[in-house]
Design a protein around this motif. Sequence first.
Motif, PDB file in Angstrom:
ATOM      1  N   GLU A  19      -0.898   2.329 156.061  1.00 27.31           N
ATOM      2  CA  GLU A  19       0.140   2.660 155.079  1.00 27.31           C
ATOM      3  C   GLU A  19      -0.279   3.909 154.312  1.00 27.31           C
ATOM      4  OE1 GLU A  19       1.664   0.718 150.939  1.00 27.31           O
ATOM      5  OE2 GLU A  19       1.740  -0.578 152.713  1.00 27.31           O
ATOM      6  N   GLU A  20       0.679   4.809 154.071  1.00 30.18           N
ATOM      7  CA  GLU A  20       0.408   6.031 153.328  1.00 30.18           C
ATOM      8  C   GLU A  20       0.417   5.716 151.833  1.00 30.18           C
ATOM      9  OE1 GLU A  20      -0.663  10.028 153.244  1.00 30.18           O
ATOM     10  OE2 GLU A  20      -0.252   8.787 155.020  1.00 30.18           O
ATOM     11  N   ILE A  21      -0.696   6.012 151.157  1.00 29.94           N
ATOM     12  CA  ILE A  21      -0.848   5.732 149.737  1.00 29.94           C
ATOM     13  C   ILE A  21      -0.840   7.064 148.978  1.00 29.94           C
ATOM     14  CG2 ILE A  21      -2.272   4.686 147.958  1.00 29.94           C
ATOM     15  CD1 ILE A  21      -1.108   2.677 149.896  1.00 29.94           C
ATOM     16  N   SER A  22       0.122   7.218 148.057  1.00 29.87           N
ATOM     17  CA  SER A  22       0.204   8.432 147.257  1.00 29.87           C
ATOM     18  C   SER A  22      -0.474   8.225 145.915  1.00 29.87           C
ATOM     19  CB  SER A  22       1.674   8.835 147.052  1.00 29.87           C
ATOM     20  OG  SER A  22       2.354   7.840 146.292  1.00 29.87           O
ATOM     21  N   PHE A  71       3.783   4.740 141.850  1.00 33.81           N
ATOM     22  CA  PHE A  71       3.484   5.690 142.919  1.00 33.81           C
ATOM     23  C   PHE A  71       4.467   6.864 142.862  1.00 33.81           C
ATOM     24  CE2 PHE A  71       1.525   1.859 144.806  1.00 33.81           C
ATOM     25  CZ  PHE A  71       0.259   2.381 145.054  1.00 33.81           C
ATOM     26  N   ALA A  72       3.934   8.063 142.916  1.00 29.31           N
ATOM     27  CA  ALA A  72       4.768   9.255 142.806  1.00 29.31           C
ATOM     28  C   ALA A  72       5.732   9.382 143.976  1.00 29.31           C
ATOM     29  CB  ALA A  72       3.884  10.501 142.729  1.00 29.31           C
ATOM     30  N   ALA A  73       5.328   8.937 145.162  1.00 31.21           N
ATOM     31  CA  ALA A  73       6.152   9.124 146.360  1.00 31.21           C
ATOM     32  C   ALA A  73       7.434   8.309 146.337  1.00 31.21           C
ATOM     33  CB  ALA A  73       5.343   8.794 147.615  1.00 31.21           C
ATOM     34  N   GLN A 125      -8.545   7.068 141.052  1.00 28.12           N
ATOM     35  CA  GLN A 125      -7.268   7.676 140.694  1.00 28.12           C
ATOM     36  C   GLN A 125      -6.903   8.864 141.573  1.00 28.12           C
ATOM     37  OE1 GLN A 125      -6.530  10.066 136.913  1.00 28.12           O
ATOM     38  NE2 GLN A 125      -5.719   8.071 136.294  1.00 28.12           N
ATOM     39  N   HIS A 126      -7.874   9.664 141.973  1.00 27.24           N
ATOM     40  CA  HIS A 126      -7.588  10.894 142.706  1.00 27.24           C
ATOM     41  C   HIS A 126      -7.431  10.676 144.210  1.00 27.24           C
ATOM     42  CE1 HIS A 126     -11.916  10.411 143.315  1.00 27.24           C
ATOM     43  NE2 HIS A 126     -11.787  11.186 144.391  1.00 27.24           N
ATOM     44  N   VAL A 127      -7.654   9.464 144.701  1.00 30.79           N
ATOM     45  CA  VAL A 127      -7.692   9.207 146.151  1.00 30.79           C
ATOM     46  C   VAL A 127      -6.285   8.902 146.669  1.00 30.79           C
ATOM     47  CG1 VAL A 127      -8.644   7.747 147.971  1.00 30.79           C
ATOM     48  CG2 VAL A 127     -10.032   8.329 145.967  1.00 30.79           C
ATOM     49  N   SER A 128      -5.903   9.545 147.760  1.00 25.31           N
ATOM     50  CA  SER A 128      -4.632   9.282 148.436  1.00 25.31           C
ATOM     51  C   SER A 128      -4.803   9.569 149.923  1.00 25.31           C
ATOM     52  CB  SER A 128      -3.509  10.150 147.860  1.00 25.31           C
ATOM     53  OG  SER A 128      -3.798  11.535 148.055  1.00 25.31           O
ATOM     54  N   GLY A 129      -3.870   9.054 150.716  1.00 25.62           N
ATOM     55  CA  GLY A 129      -3.937   9.269 152.159  1.00 25.62           C
ATOM     56  C   GLY A 129      -3.523   8.033 152.926  1.00 25.62           C
ATOM     57  N   ALA A 130      -3.786   8.036 154.233  1.00 24.40           N
ATOM     58  CA  ALA A 130      -3.419   6.922 155.115  1.00 24.40           C
ATOM     59  C   ALA A 130      -4.520   5.862 155.076  1.00 24.40           C
ATOM     60  CB  ALA A 130      -3.203   7.417 156.538  1.00 24.40           C
ATOM     61  N   VAL A 131      -4.222   4.730 154.433  1.00 23.82           N
ATOM     62  CA  VAL A 131      -5.165   3.622 154.329  1.00 23.82           C
ATOM     63  C   VAL A 131      -4.847   2.600 155.414  1.00 23.82           C
ATOM     64  CG1 VAL A 131      -6.025   1.755 152.874  1.00 23.82           C
ATOM     65  CG2 VAL A 131      -5.475   3.979 151.863  1.00 23.82           C
ATOM     66  N   GLY A 143      -4.249   4.292 136.576  1.00 26.53           N
ATOM     67  CA  GLY A 143      -3.869   5.142 137.698  1.00 26.53           C
ATOM     68  C   GLY A 143      -4.634   4.866 138.974  1.00 26.53           C
ATOM     69  N   GLU A 144      -5.500   3.838 138.983  1.00 27.53           N
ATOM     70  CA  GLU A 144      -6.172   3.464 140.227  1.00 27.53           C
ATOM     71  C   GLU A 144      -5.170   2.765 141.149  1.00 27.53           C
ATOM     72  OE1 GLU A 144      -6.824   2.113 137.282  1.00 27.53           O
ATOM     73  OE2 GLU A 144      -8.934   2.264 136.722  1.00 27.53           O
ATOM     74  N   LYS A 145      -5.539   2.649 142.430  1.00 30.88           N
ATOM     75  CA  LYS A 145      -4.672   1.996 143.412  1.00 30.88           C
ATOM     76  C   LYS A 145      -5.368   0.786 144.023  1.00 30.88           C
ATOM     77  CE  LYS A 145      -4.539   6.056 144.377  1.00 30.88           C
ATOM     78  NZ  LYS A 145      -4.929   7.312 143.707  1.00 30.88           N
ATOM     79  N   ARG A 146      -4.688  -0.357 143.984  1.00 29.16           N
ATOM     80  CA  ARG A 146      -5.212  -1.552 144.643  1.00 29.16           C
ATOM     81  C   ARG A 146      -4.411  -1.790 145.915  1.00 29.16           C
ATOM     82  NH1 ARG A 146      -4.585  -6.226 141.063  1.00 29.16           N
ATOM     83  NH2 ARG A 146      -6.614  -5.692 140.179  1.00 29.16           N
TER      84      ARG A 146
END
Length: 248
Positions: A146-149, A168-170, A125-131, A81-84
């Motif tokens: 870019e908006e990362i959900s 991604f949930a979005a 995993q818990h981090v989201s927002g405008a990267v 569930g991490e984001k790269r």
Amino acid sequence: MYKLSNKTTLILNVINNKQIRSLFNPSDGKFRVNNLSRNDSAEYKFEISDGINIKEKRALRLTIQAPVSSVRLASECLSQGEKRVSCSSEGGDSLQYSWTLDGRSLTDTELLSVNTENNSITLKQHVSGAVACSVENNVSQVSKEEEISNCVFINCSSNGTQISQWVFAANNTLCVEQTTPPTTISECSTVADHSLLVCGVRAAVVVFALIGIAVYFAWKNKDYKKAEGSAYRPEREHQDESVVMVEM
């Protein structure tokens, strides 16, 4: 007199306000050089003189850099569930990359790792927002946001294929489950208002037909009993009369 040169190339030569191959402003020390190429990158000597004696002499390093033309971002969910998020650019020399989240620097509680070789970061995993990724060198700077959900785990079957992965949930389009099960009336399965109406009419017709059949058979049974009773009574009267005639 101002002169900027090396062993083979003369870039700046200002003599009596006549400039060669450049535009120089002595008040702020800035100059613009025309027709440069990568081959002009080298170490130069900068001299200030009165035409006879050299008053000042310095060594300068001239580096030719192409500006950044564009920046692209690519993101993906990892196995837990991490984001790269990866950043790439076109054009530019001696590039430097920097990252922000919602306009601020990333913290250790949000950032899992940084890979300088492929210019990517891994968010927890818990981090989201405008990267945002910013790419710059000495002559230009370009940013991309870019908006990362958050990522969600999908475990379902689609067209006979089992799918188990983080997405991604979005923008999830995999295995959109049906929330309302189909309703069965009589022998038809309804999925739309039109089908409900048709099945309702069919059910009503069946009910009325059954009622009609029941009423018909009840009427026939009653009529049969009545007819049977009518046939029995004359026979009785005839027998009674026969008995009376015998006694006489």
